[in-house]
Design an enzyme around this catalytic site. Sequence first.
Site, PDB file in Angstrom:
ATOM      1  N   ASP A 329       0.806  -1.273   0.002  1.00 56.18           N
ATOM      2  CA  ASP A 329      -0.064  -0.030   0.038  1.00 56.18           C
ATOM      3  C   ASP A 329       0.736   1.228  -0.119  1.00 56.18           C
ATOM      4  O   ASP A 329       1.952   1.322   0.707  1.00 56.18           O
ATOM      5  CB  ASP A 329      -0.941   0.037   1.195  1.00 56.18           C
ATOM      6  CG  ASP A 329      -1.774   1.119   1.185  1.00 56.18           C
ATOM      7  OD1 ASP A 329      -2.598   1.230   0.353  1.00 56.18           O
ATOM      8  OD2 ASP A 329      -1.755   1.789   2.196  1.00 56.18           O
ATOM      9  N   GLU A 358       1.743  -0.015  -4.964  1.00 56.10           N
ATOM     10  CA  GLU A 358       0.700   0.952  -5.519  1.00 56.10           C
ATOM     11  C   GLU A 358       1.496   2.291  -5.561  1.00 56.10           C
ATOM     12  O   GLU A 358       1.987   3.028  -4.628  1.00 56.10           O
ATOM     13  CB  GLU A 358      -0.486   0.941  -4.581  1.00 56.10           C
ATOM     14  CG  GLU A 358      -1.475   2.198  -4.558  1.00 56.10           C
ATOM     15  CD  GLU A 358      -2.344   2.543  -3.540  1.00 56.10           C
ATOM     16  OE1 GLU A 358      -3.382   2.865  -3.718  1.00 56.10           O
ATOM     17  OE2 GLU A 358      -1.993   2.465  -2.438  1.00 56.10           O
TER      18      GLU A 358
END
Length: 614
Positions: A329, A358
């Site tokens: 993330d 990400e």
Amino acid sequence: MKNLLFFLFLLTSLNGISQDKSIKVEPMNWWVGMKNPNLQLVIQGDQIKTAQVKSPKAGLSIIQVHQADSPNYLFVDVRIEKSAKVGIYPIQLFQHGKLIASISYALQAREPGSSSRESYSAKDVIYLITPDRFANGDPSNDVHPSMMEKEINRSNIYSRHGGDIQGIIDRLDYLKKMGYTAIWNMPLLENDQKVQSYHGYSITNHYQIDPRFGSNEKFKELCEEAKKRGIKVISDIVLNHIGSGHHWMKDLPFKNWINHGTQFVSTNHRRESQQDPHSSKADLKSQVDGWFVPSMPDLNQNNPFLAKYIIQNTIWWIEYAGLGGLRIDTYPYSEKKFSNAWTMAVAQEYPNMNMVGEEWSLNPIIPSYWQKGKINPDGYRSGLPSLMDFPLQNAIQEALNEPESWNQGLMKIYSVISSDIVYADPYNLVIFLDNHDMSRFYTQVKEDNDLFKMGLSLICTLRGIPQIYYGTELNFANPKSNEHGEIRKDFLGGWPGDAQDAVSGKQLKAQEKNTQEYLAKLLNWRKGNEAVTQGKMMHFAPKNGIYTYFRYTEKSKVMVIVNKNAHESLIDPTWYREILPAQAKLKDVMSGQISNLGNSIKVAPKSALIVEVL
């Protein structure tokens, strides 16, 4: 009796059992045979800062003890010697010459082939799940008395709905039948927050599955059951921040453990500052040191003890649960030095482990900076194998929605794919139509089913690793808003009493059933096609509303023709002569019909024709 005693040893040793129950140690256990013999234990207990630490049993050596700023932590460097055997290793704490605690620390055996485990690749299709919204397999854990958020309310898009790990286990056969070969769950670790704890990105305990999802043992069961069905489990890793309810926030081990202490200072979200040659130091510092939101304190990864804690935690979960991959993330919010240390440490123990980061930027140059193998002008060499391909996602939705012109429509896809030159390995990018943070793809194409199916065909045949969000096979949409809570709606049939059930097909609408069958056929075909899962790509510039590309190896070849026109199109095959032989036979993947190439190829209106070239 010997087997029973060994089972009891394993059962108790997972918690680093101490004679003093107020003493806590992390990681709770470790393994013999790891490539890195060094380990740093975090021992937490009341006023233990001045304690002496000893390890009386040969095989586990104390190298150095570090005092924290807080009086309640010790950071203990240990070495697991090559001579170490599986078993219990006492770790003793003394104060003023008196034994105050004895920790029974377990060193366990690794699973055979653990270091060489296979990870996800372009051979796989990833199914992204929001666990709280997928299926409630165990209603008994819906509310936990020790957790701050106790409400279950399916009518509230931001409350917990009760989905859990058991619900995923119960639907593994469905996922296998659909053709998915990997699962990416949004984070499952404890999120003991007052509100909106369902999404999982506000971690409050790095070594504990949230009890409303299940337990550590239940997560391990999920990984084992998935593996039996040929499905890998990808864990969602949060390196950048924690939840404001984390116990650290009440007792920081070091004063600089959290950036800006306990005070919220927002990041500027200027991710480009990480690689911008003109960036100011102030912008870069604000990007990496600022908090994502007030409920997510930003970890100071420049603190070497914090960095080691997070690295070891990732390795612990891979080994404990048997993970088949990682998704990271908010990757560019972390410190570059730490990011590389983390990826290198994981790769040292698991050389084949795929990790996708990400980086939500639409310019391919930005995510390409972070991919392993990229030679960057500033000399930075990343260790991250994969990135989420946000540029392609955006290009697909624009291409299908825009009218065709010189620089609009299908040309958007062609342009992004043509930019693959900036990536070290574009075939290892994770490609997708939507995810848990954006409008559903069916909504993006304004619920036009022809465009929707066209998108599914693209994502399953373009270069890269396809990721599909749960419910896509059921035409999930978010017509009321683009609020995350609506995007992450409940899966059909995941709760007792649901009127519709995706698994049994009960009360599914004709369109939902049609999409489900279409995608299942496409995914199961994809699994067995070498050209799509391992092949290279050649594409031809779009013209007249037509975009054509090939996936190919020496043994296999697939042609995809995307016809965005509202009328049937006849395609002249001579344009593709360099890759399409004149005497070729074409097998329609969806219908199974085989035909000679002929003088033209007929493509239905607003559709994607996928054919195997025989």
